[in-house]
Design a protein around this motif. Structure first.
Motif, PDB file in Angstrom:
ATOM      1  N   UNK A   1       0.799  -1.220   0.000  1.00 53.60           N
ATOM      2  CA  UNK A   1       0.000   0.000   0.000  1.00 53.60           C
ATOM      3  C   UNK A   1       0.826   1.261   0.000  1.00 53.60           C
ATOM      4  N   UNK A   2       2.138   1.143   0.059  1.00 57.05           N
ATOM      5  CA  UNK A   2       3.000   2.301  -0.030  1.00 57.05           C
ATOM      6  C   UNK A   2       3.602   2.776   1.267  1.00 57.05           C
ATOM      7  N   UNK A   3       3.429   2.036   2.344  1.00 58.75           N
ATOM      8  CA  UNK A   3       4.018   2.439   3.618  1.00 58.75           C
ATOM      9  C   UNK A   3       5.535   2.354   3.526  1.00 58.75           C
ATOM     10  N   UNK A   4       6.224   3.449   3.865  1.00 56.95           N
ATOM     11  CA  UNK A   4       7.672   3.491   3.699  1.00 56.95           C
ATOM     12  C   UNK A   4       8.470   3.392   4.967  1.00 56.95           C
ATOM     13  N   UNK A   5       7.812   3.350   6.125  1.00 56.45           N
ATOM     14  CA  UNK A   5       8.533   3.335   7.388  1.00 56.45           C
ATOM     15  C   UNK A   5       8.977   1.946   7.798  1.00 56.45           C
ATOM     16  N   UNK A   6       9.704   1.849   8.896  1.00 56.98           N
ATOM     17  CA  UNK A   6      10.154   0.542   9.388  1.00 56.98           C
ATOM     18  C   UNK A   6       8.981  -0.332   9.831  1.00 56.98           C
ATOM     19  N   UNK A   7       9.058  -1.612   9.513  1.00 54.26           N
ATOM     20  CA  UNK A   7       8.074  -2.601   9.962  1.00 54.26           C
ATOM     21  C   UNK A   7       8.828  -3.725  10.646  1.00 54.26           C
ATOM     22  N   UNK A   8       8.419  -4.041  11.866  1.00 52.94           N
ATOM     23  CA  UNK A   8       9.029  -5.147  12.604  1.00 52.94           C
ATOM     24  C   UNK A   8       7.952  -6.114  13.038  1.00 52.94           C
ATOM     25  N   UNK A   9       8.170  -7.399  12.787  1.00 49.52           N
ATOM     26  CA  UNK A   9       7.253  -8.459  13.211  1.00 49.52           C
ATOM     27  C   UNK A   9       7.923  -9.236  14.341  1.00 49.52           C
ATOM     28  N   UNK A  10       7.201  -9.384  15.448  1.00 50.27           N
ATOM     29  CA  UNK A  10       7.695 -10.150  16.589  1.00 50.27           C
ATOM     30  C   UNK A  10       6.944 -11.476  16.636  1.00 50.27           C
ATOM     31  N   UNK A  11       7.645 -12.572  16.394  1.00 50.98           N
ATOM     32  CA  UNK A  11       7.033 -13.902  16.347  1.00 50.98           C
ATOM     33  C   UNK A  11       7.652 -14.785  17.415  1.00 50.98           C
ATOM     34  N   UNK A  12       6.825 -15.391  18.252  1.00 51.64           N
ATOM     35  CA  UNK A  12       7.398 -16.171  19.360  1.00 51.64           C
ATOM     36  C   UNK A  12       7.835 -17.569  18.957  1.00 51.64           C
ATOM     37  N   UNK A  13       7.412 -18.063  17.787  1.00 52.98           N
ATOM     38  CA  UNK A  13       7.869 -19.382  17.332  1.00 52.98           C
ATOM     39  C   UNK A  13       9.147 -19.248  16.522  1.00 52.98           C
ATOM     40  N   UNK A  14      10.007 -20.271  16.545  1.00 52.36           N
ATOM     41  CA  UNK A  14      11.229 -20.227  15.734  1.00 52.36           C
ATOM     42  C   UNK A  14      10.925 -20.512  14.270  1.00 52.36           C
ATOM     43  N   UNK A  15      11.873 -20.191  13.397  1.00 49.03           N
ATOM     44  CA  UNK A  15      11.742 -20.525  11.992  1.00 49.03           C
ATOM     45  C   UNK A  15      10.851 -19.567  11.234  1.00 49.03           C
ATOM     46  N   UNK A  16      10.680 -19.873   9.946  1.00 51.69           N
ATOM     47  CA  UNK A  16       9.869 -19.022   9.082  1.00 51.69           C
ATOM     48  C   UNK A  16       8.378 -19.204   9.380  1.00 51.69           C
ATOM     49  N   UNK A  17       7.599 -18.119   9.320  1.00 54.80           N
ATOM     50  CA  UNK A  17       6.146 -18.223   9.547  1.00 54.80           C
ATOM     51  C   UNK A  17       5.508 -19.202   8.559  1.00 54.80           C
ATOM     52  N   UNK A  18       4.562 -19.993   9.066  1.00 60.18           N
ATOM     53  CA  UNK A  18       3.984 -21.076   8.277  1.00 60.18           C
ATOM     54  C   UNK A  18       2.461 -21.077   8.381  1.00 60.18           C
ATOM     55  N   UNK A  19       1.835 -21.845   7.502  1.00 61.91           N
ATOM     56  CA  UNK A  19       0.386 -21.977   7.492  1.00 61.91           C
ATOM     57  C   UNK A  19      -0.043 -23.023   8.522  1.00 61.91           C
TER      58      UNK A  19
END
Length: 446
Positions: free
Chosen positions: A28-46
């Motif tokens: 959508x054009x957001x240019x600022x920093x984005x940080x995702x905090x995920x408590x599980x290890x590894x790449x996010x999965x389905x």
């Protein structure tokens, strides 16, 4: 572009909602920093495939010893986060939110500053206070770690008891059956999936699963689990006093929203994090989306919490638009699905216990739809192995096209023909991909 264009966004949660929110902000054009905090290890999965193909072993990748092991399906490709300049922190838990200073403290002692905070914390399995739940061989099914443990246990299991005949329980039951196990399902309610589907469909699924080989017991809950000679779980004792052999037990009795972090930060919680129609909490800089959010749902007629991929992704897209300057309520049509062995169940909108029903198609051939009417007008549709009906129903309901009960009773009626005859102008595009799901369901639907 809003004033948040160059401000920072922190997203707590690495599931479907959190990843989609980051993706939609960037696109959508957001240019600022984005940080995702995920408590599980590894790449996010389905998560949805974990109770289906993953446990049946149909998704495979080479193991270190040359064999094969199931592989989780990623939510995004390996280069997505780098390409989109999104910081992904995995195996990291957020432990507190300081709303006054706009900071999130992490379990490792570090903290993150935010301009906007999105809570996509999801839900956790509901725990039963049943004696014996601590025994080895008793499992839940929510995370990849859960699925890995279950996949390993299924290799030697012979007698499986599933507690709860919701979507997760029945999906796992069919996977265990396909692995050659004897499967007993205990359901305290009078029919399976009672909170999510019509009584007609619940009764149909009960019969279908029994014919497939599942020993489905309704009006029968769990009273205790007992150890066998090896100290592991050996028997499940039901509320009727019946004692079932069980070398593997899986609990699937619903989930609870992860709203503890929000509550500790002084945000309103009530069966989830309370948000307005724009998915904003009482704090204008904090939003909540997905399984953890209790939002005003026009399709449910009031505050509601939905556990589904559709709701997670649509709310994520919506909150990105709001952050980027839009001012519009969230009102997407809910839809859900569940794959249980040979049965593909798809639902458009939320059913209610007092809905009038009409069946289209062949119940004996497991290819039919249940049309649900309120005040004589089509309000929801449940489809079994009828994807064309499901897509037509979503288009009809999303567009507000009114189909009367009398019209649906007419000879030769079909949802597809009804849609085509009423749609005078192109309607909003309906996505057909469902790869990313359960729960579907009002406070329990995948």
């Amino acid at each position: 572009m809003s004033t948040f264009e160059t401000d920072s966004v922190v997203i707590i949660g690495g599931g479907q909602a959190g990843i989609q929110a980051a993706d939609s902000l960037r696109s959508g054009g957001f240019g600022g920093p984005i940080t995702i905090v995920a408590d599980e290890p590894g790449q996010p999965y389905q998560r949805p495939p974990l109770s289906k193909d993953y446990l049946k072993g149909s998704a495979q990748k080479p193991d270190d010893d040359g064999g094969a092991r199931p592989a989780p399906l990623p939510l995004r490709g390996p280069s997505f986060f780098t390409d989109q300049n999104i910081t992904l922190l995995t195996a990291t838990a957020a432990v507190s939110i300081d709303r006054a200073s706009h900071r999130v403290r992490l379990a490792d002692g570090t903290s993150l500053s935010y301009g906007t905070l999105i809570l996509a914390t999801g839900a956790r399995n509901r725990e039963l206070p049943t004696p014996g739940m601590e025994l080895p061989g008793v499992h839940g099914l929510r995370t990849l770690r859960d699925a890995e443990a279950l996949g390993a246990a299924l290799g030697s299991a012979r007698n499986v008891v599933v507690i709860g005949a919701g979507f997760i329980g029945l999906e796992f039951a069919t996977a265990a059956l396909a692995r050659g196990c004897q499967v007993t399902v205990l359901e305290f309610a009078p029919r399976p999936m009672g909170r999510a589907v019509t009584a007609l469909l619940g009764d149909w699924f009960a019969q279908a699963h029994r014919q497939a080989g599942v020993d489905l017991r309704v009006n029968e809950g769990i009273a205790a689990l007992e150890p066998g000679d090896d100290g592991r779980v050996g028997f499940a004792v039901s509320t009727t006093g019946e004692r079932y052999p069980a070398d593997l037990v899986v609990t699937g009795v619903g989930v609870q929203p992860n709203d503890q972090l929000a509550a500790a930060a002084g945000l309103d919680v009530a069966n989830g994090i309370v948000v307005d129609a724009n998915l904003r909490t009482a704090d204008p800089d904090v939003y909540a989306i997905g399984d953890c959010a209790n939002f005003p749902c026009e399709h449910a007629g009031g505050p509601f919490r939905l556990e589904s991929v559709q709701n997670a992704t649509d709310q994520a897209r919506h909150v990105a638009r709001v952050i980027l300057g839009a001012d519009e309520p969230y009102r997407e049509l809910p839809w859900f699905w569940s794959t249980q062995g040979a049965f593909r169940l798809q639902m458009a909108n939320i059913v209610r216990p007092d809905d009038e029903t009409i069946v289209l198609g062949d119940q004996d051939g497991a290819s039919f739809s249940v049309l649900c009417f309120r005040d004589g007008i089509l309000a929801a549709v449940e489809s079994v192995n009828k994807p064309a009906d499901h897509l037509s129903a979503r288009k009809i309901l999303a567009a507000g096209i009114q189909i009367s009960r009398d019209e649906a009773l007419a000879e030769g009626f079909s949802l597809r023909a009804a849609y085509k005859s009423r749609a005078e102008a192109p309607l909003p595009r309906v996505a057909t991909q469902e790869a990313a799901e359960p729960a579907p369901r009002p406070s329990a639907v995948r």
